[in-house]
Design a protein around this motif. Sequence first.
Motif, PDB file in Angstrom:
ATOM      1  N   SER A   1       0.817  -1.218   0.000  1.00  0.00           N
ATOM      2  CA  SER A   1       0.000   0.000   0.000  1.00  0.00           C
ATOM      3  C   SER A   1       0.848   1.266   0.000  1.00  0.00           C
ATOM      4  CB  SER A   1      -0.935   0.006   1.215  1.00  0.00           C
ATOM      5  OG  SER A   1      -0.188  -0.036   2.422  1.00  0.00           O
ATOM      6  N   GLY A   2       2.086   1.186   0.507  1.00  0.00           N
ATOM      7  CA  GLY A   2       2.949   2.357   0.550  1.00  0.00           C
ATOM      8  C   GLY A   2       3.684   2.594  -0.756  1.00  0.00           C
ATOM      9  N   ASN A   3       4.369   3.721  -0.819  1.00  0.00           N
ATOM     10  CA  ASN A   3       5.146   4.041  -2.024  1.00  0.00           C
ATOM     11  C   ASN A   3       6.200   5.085  -1.662  1.00  0.00           C
ATOM     12  OD1 ASN A   3       6.146   4.313  -4.573  1.00  0.00           O
ATOM     13  ND2 ASN A   3       4.358   5.356  -5.425  1.00  0.00           N
ATOM     14  N   THR A   4       7.275   4.618  -1.033  1.00  0.00           N
ATOM     15  CA  THR A   4       8.359   5.489  -0.605  1.00  0.00           C
ATOM     16  C   THR A   4       9.617   5.143  -1.405  1.00  0.00           C
ATOM     17  OG1 THR A   4       9.135   3.944   1.084  1.00  0.00           O
ATOM     18  CG2 THR A   4       7.399   5.508   1.733  1.00  0.00           C
ATOM     19  N   PRO A   5      10.633   6.005  -1.370  1.00  0.00           N
ATOM     20  CA  PRO A   5      11.878   5.671  -2.062  1.00  0.00           C
ATOM     21  C   PRO A   5      12.479   4.339  -1.611  1.00  0.00           C
ATOM     22  CG  PRO A   5      11.849   7.992  -1.510  1.00  0.00           C
ATOM     23  CD  PRO A   5      10.641   7.393  -0.866  1.00  0.00           C
ATOM     24  N   GLU A   6      12.385   4.053  -0.314  1.00  0.00           N
ATOM     25  CA  GLU A   6      12.896   2.776   0.195  1.00  0.00           C
ATOM     26  C   GLU A   6      12.128   1.598  -0.399  1.00  0.00           C
ATOM     27  OE1 GLU A   6      13.618   0.393   4.432  1.00  0.00           O
ATOM     28  OE2 GLU A   6      12.604   2.325   4.428  1.00  0.00           O
ATOM     29  N   LEU A   7      10.803   1.715  -0.438  1.00  0.00           N
ATOM     30  CA  LEU A   7       9.986   0.639  -1.012  1.00  0.00           C
ATOM     31  C   LEU A   7      10.239   0.509  -2.508  1.00  0.00           C
ATOM     32  CD1 LEU A   7       6.614   1.323   0.853  1.00  0.00           C
ATOM     33  CD2 LEU A   7       8.147  -0.622   1.211  1.00  0.00           C
ATOM     34  N   GLN A   8      10.453   1.615  -3.187  1.00  0.00           N
ATOM     35  CA  GLN A   8      10.747   1.574  -4.620  1.00  0.00           C
ATOM     36  C   GLN A   8      12.051   0.838  -4.888  1.00  0.00           C
ATOM     37  OE1 GLN A   8      10.596   5.699  -5.842  1.00  0.00           O
ATOM     38  NE2 GLN A   8       8.428   5.885  -5.306  1.00  0.00           N
ATOM     39  N   ALA A   9      13.048   1.040  -4.006  1.00  0.00           N
ATOM     40  CA  ALA A   9      14.323   0.332  -4.160  1.00  0.00           C
ATOM     41  C   ALA A   9      14.136  -1.170  -3.965  1.00  0.00           C
ATOM     42  CB  ALA A   9      15.339   0.884  -3.166  1.00  0.00           C
ATOM     43  N   LYS A  10      13.321  -1.551  -2.960  1.00  0.00           N
ATOM     44  CA  LYS A  10      13.040  -2.974  -2.745  1.00  0.00           C
ATOM     45  C   LYS A  10      12.304  -3.574  -3.943  1.00  0.00           C
ATOM     46  CE  LYS A  10      12.714  -2.945   2.332  1.00  0.00           C
ATOM     47  NZ  LYS A  10      11.815  -3.238   3.480  1.00  0.00           N
ATOM     48  N   ALA A  11      11.353  -2.804  -4.478  1.00  0.00           N
ATOM     49  CA  ALA A  11      10.585  -3.282  -5.626  1.00  0.00           C
ATOM     50  C   ALA A  11      11.483  -3.504  -6.834  1.00  0.00           C
ATOM     51  CB  ALA A  11       9.475  -2.276  -5.955  1.00  0.00           C
ATOM     52  N   THR A  12      12.432  -2.610  -7.049  1.00  0.00           N
ATOM     53  CA  THR A  12      13.363  -2.744  -8.169  1.00  0.00           C
ATOM     54  C   THR A  12      14.214  -4.012  -8.024  1.00  0.00           C
ATOM     55  OG1 THR A  12      13.456  -0.345  -8.469  1.00  0.00           O
ATOM     56  CG2 THR A  12      15.263  -1.631  -9.409  1.00  0.00           C
ATOM     57  N   ALA A  13      14.681  -4.263  -6.803  1.00  0.00           N
ATOM     58  CA  ALA A  13      15.494  -5.457  -6.565  1.00  0.00           C
ATOM     59  C   ALA A  13      14.692  -6.732  -6.817  1.00  0.00           C
ATOM     60  CB  ALA A  13      16.032  -5.435  -5.138  1.00  0.00           C
ATOM     61  N   LEU A  14      13.447  -6.766  -6.359  1.00  0.00           N
ATOM     62  CA  LEU A  14      12.612  -7.953  -6.567  1.00  0.00           C
ATOM     63  C   LEU A  14      12.246  -8.130  -8.032  1.00  0.00           C
ATOM     64  CD1 LEU A  14      10.341  -7.650  -3.423  1.00  0.00           C
ATOM     65  CD2 LEU A  14      11.903  -9.524  -3.915  1.00  0.00           C
ATOM     66  N   ALA A  15      12.003  -7.017  -8.732  1.00  0.00           N
ATOM     67  CA  ALA A  15      11.683  -7.103 -10.163  1.00  0.00           C
ATOM     68  C   ALA A  15      12.842  -7.719 -10.936  1.00  0.00           C
ATOM     69  CB  ALA A  15      11.355  -5.716 -10.704  1.00  0.00           C
ATOM     70  N   ALA A  16      14.071  -7.421 -10.496  1.00  0.00           N
ATOM     71  CA  ALA A  16      15.246  -7.998 -11.149  1.00  0.00           C
ATOM     72  C   ALA A  16      15.312  -9.506 -10.954  1.00  0.00           C
ATOM     73  CB  ALA A  16      16.518  -7.338 -10.611  1.00  0.00           C
ATOM     74  N   GLU A  17      14.633  -9.995  -9.925  1.00  0.00           N
ATOM     75  CA  GLU A  17      14.581 -11.444  -9.663  1.00  0.00           C
ATOM     76  C   GLU A  17      13.388 -12.093 -10.347  1.00  0.00           C
ATOM     77  OE1 GLU A  17      14.750 -12.243  -5.447  1.00  0.00           O
ATOM     78  OE2 GLU A  17      16.082 -10.543  -5.097  1.00  0.00           O
ATOM     79  N   GLY A  18      12.572 -11.292 -11.009  1.00  0.00           N
ATOM     80  CA  GLY A  18      11.405 -11.824 -11.707  1.00  0.00           C
ATOM     81  C   GLY A  18      10.117 -11.786 -10.915  1.00  0.00           C
ATOM     82  N   ILE A  19      10.105 -11.021  -9.809  1.00  0.00           N
ATOM     83  CA  ILE A  19       8.912 -10.920  -8.966  1.00  0.00           C
ATOM     84  C   ILE A  19       8.259  -9.563  -9.180  1.00  0.00           C
ATOM     85  CG2 ILE A  19       8.046 -10.898  -6.588  1.00  0.00           C
ATOM     86  CD1 ILE A  19      10.452 -12.695  -5.876  1.00  0.00           C
ATOM     87  N   GLU A  20       7.030  -9.570  -9.609  1.00  0.00           N
ATOM     88  CA  GLU A  20       6.296  -8.327  -9.859  1.00  0.00           C
ATOM     89  C   GLU A  20       5.895  -7.674  -8.541  1.00  0.00           C
ATOM     90  OE1 GLU A  20       2.537  -7.109 -12.649  1.00  0.00           O
ATOM     91  OE2 GLU A  20       2.195  -8.715 -11.201  1.00  0.00           O
ATOM     92  N   VAL A  21       6.148  -6.378  -8.407  1.00  0.00           N
ATOM     93  CA  VAL A  21       5.756  -5.615  -7.227  1.00  0.00           C
ATOM     94  C   VAL A  21       4.876  -4.455  -7.661  1.00  0.00           C
ATOM     95  CG1 VAL A  21       6.535  -4.275  -5.238  1.00  0.00           C
ATOM     96  CG2 VAL A  21       7.903  -6.217  -6.036  1.00  0.00           C
ATOM     97  N   LYS A  22       3.731  -4.305  -6.983  1.00  0.00           N
ATOM     98  CA  LYS A  22       2.827  -3.198  -7.256  1.00  0.00           C
ATOM     99  C   LYS A  22       2.721  -2.337  -6.008  1.00  0.00           C
ATOM    100  CE  LYS A  22       0.127  -5.742 -10.720  1.00  0.00           C
ATOM    101  NZ  LYS A  22      -1.241  -6.164 -11.151  1.00  0.00           N
ATOM    102  N   LEU A  23       3.277  -1.135  -6.082  1.00  0.00           N
ATOM    103  CA  LEU A  23       3.232  -0.203  -4.958  1.00  0.00           C
ATOM    104  C   LEU A  23       1.951   0.615  -5.001  1.00  0.00           C
ATOM    105  CD1 LEU A  23       6.942   1.021  -5.052  1.00  0.00           C
ATOM    106  CD2 LEU A  23       5.953  -0.736  -3.571  1.00  0.00           C
ATOM    107  N   ALA A  24       1.637   1.246  -3.875  1.00  0.00           N
ATOM    108  CA  ALA A  24       0.425   2.071  -3.741  1.00  0.00           C
ATOM    109  C   ALA A  24      -0.821   1.263  -4.087  1.00  0.00           C
ATOM    110  CB  ALA A  24       0.513   3.332  -4.604  1.00  0.00           C
ATOM    111  N   LYS A  25      -0.810   0.003  -3.701  1.00  0.00           N
ATOM    112  CA  LYS A  25      -1.922  -0.901  -4.012  1.00  0.00           C
ATOM    113  C   LYS A  25      -2.742  -1.095  -2.732  1.00  0.00           C
ATOM    114  CE  LYS A  25      -3.307  -3.622  -7.497  1.00  0.00           C
ATOM    115  NZ  LYS A  25      -3.642  -3.094  -8.821  1.00  0.00           N
ATOM    116  N   PRO A  26      -3.945  -0.550  -2.651  1.00  0.00           N
ATOM    117  CA  PRO A  26      -4.729  -0.661  -1.414  1.00  0.00           C
ATOM    118  C   PRO A  26      -5.250  -2.083  -1.203  1.00  0.00           C
ATOM    119  CG  PRO A  26      -6.051   0.351  -3.141  1.00  0.00           C
ATOM    120  CD  PRO A  26      -4.659   0.209  -3.700  1.00  0.00           C
ATOM    121  N   LEU A  27      -5.505  -2.409   0.068  1.00  0.00           N
ATOM    122  CA  LEU A  27      -6.102  -3.707   0.391  1.00  0.00           C
ATOM    123  C   LEU A  27      -7.603  -3.596   0.169  1.00  0.00           C
ATOM    124  CD1 LEU A  27      -5.502  -6.563   1.423  1.00  0.00           C
ATOM    125  CD2 LEU A  27      -5.899  -5.730   3.737  1.00  0.00           C
TER     126      LEU A  27
END
Length: 227
Positions: A33-59
């Motif tokens: 649900s969040g979308n901070t620079p730290e979360l964006q960095a984590k998302a980029t790292a996971l995307a490089a491993e082939g895992i899709e990350v969607k930030l700012a996604k509400p429950l």
Amino acid sequence: MQERVVVVGLGRSGTGAARLLHYQGSQVSLFESGNTPELQAKATALAAEGIEVKLAKPLAIASFDPLPDRVVISPGIAFNQPVLQQLRDQGVAVVGEMEVAWHGLAEVPWIAITGTNGKTTVTSLVAHLLQQAGVDAPACGNIGSSATELALARAKTHGPQWAVVELSSFQIEAAPTVAPRIGIWTTLTPDHLDRHGSINNYRSIKASLLRRSQVQILNANDPDLLA
């Protein structure tokens, strides 16, 4: 057909679950649900491993369109959250990270420790004693690695002889098939009642883990557990 899994939460438990499921061959998306620079960095790292990350996604139920086969939640998300019940009503399996870890460590016996107080101390002590005796028995859960991190690391090498796992009520309620070889219950005092509603509900969640354990160890100095 490849299982489609949505993991909710970009914390340590969610990241560990996503990586383990991806390694096991599932199609994994991670919602945060969040979308901070730290979360964006984590998302980029996971995307490089082939895992899709969607930030700012509400429950919200609309976020899960199309419906996945399974949703894995972090301990911080209440298991009775209305959106999760809506997913269950539509046939989606909803579990916590511990459930994923349990199946990832399927051949490894667990010593599971729970309790309002003392569980971290007992978990550390049990793991220390076993390791001093030459037994490969790492601690995980709320201390050390997350349980899914341990499962992934050992899947790439070999499983430990035992897993010593600290479990909170939040983790137990979302892991209904975890059945330890040994279950230890340290204490019970009112806690997390804002989430569980009553001491009876809280007690019942803790007790469910012990009922599924082959060997049950309870603290006889605790009046509630003695009774």
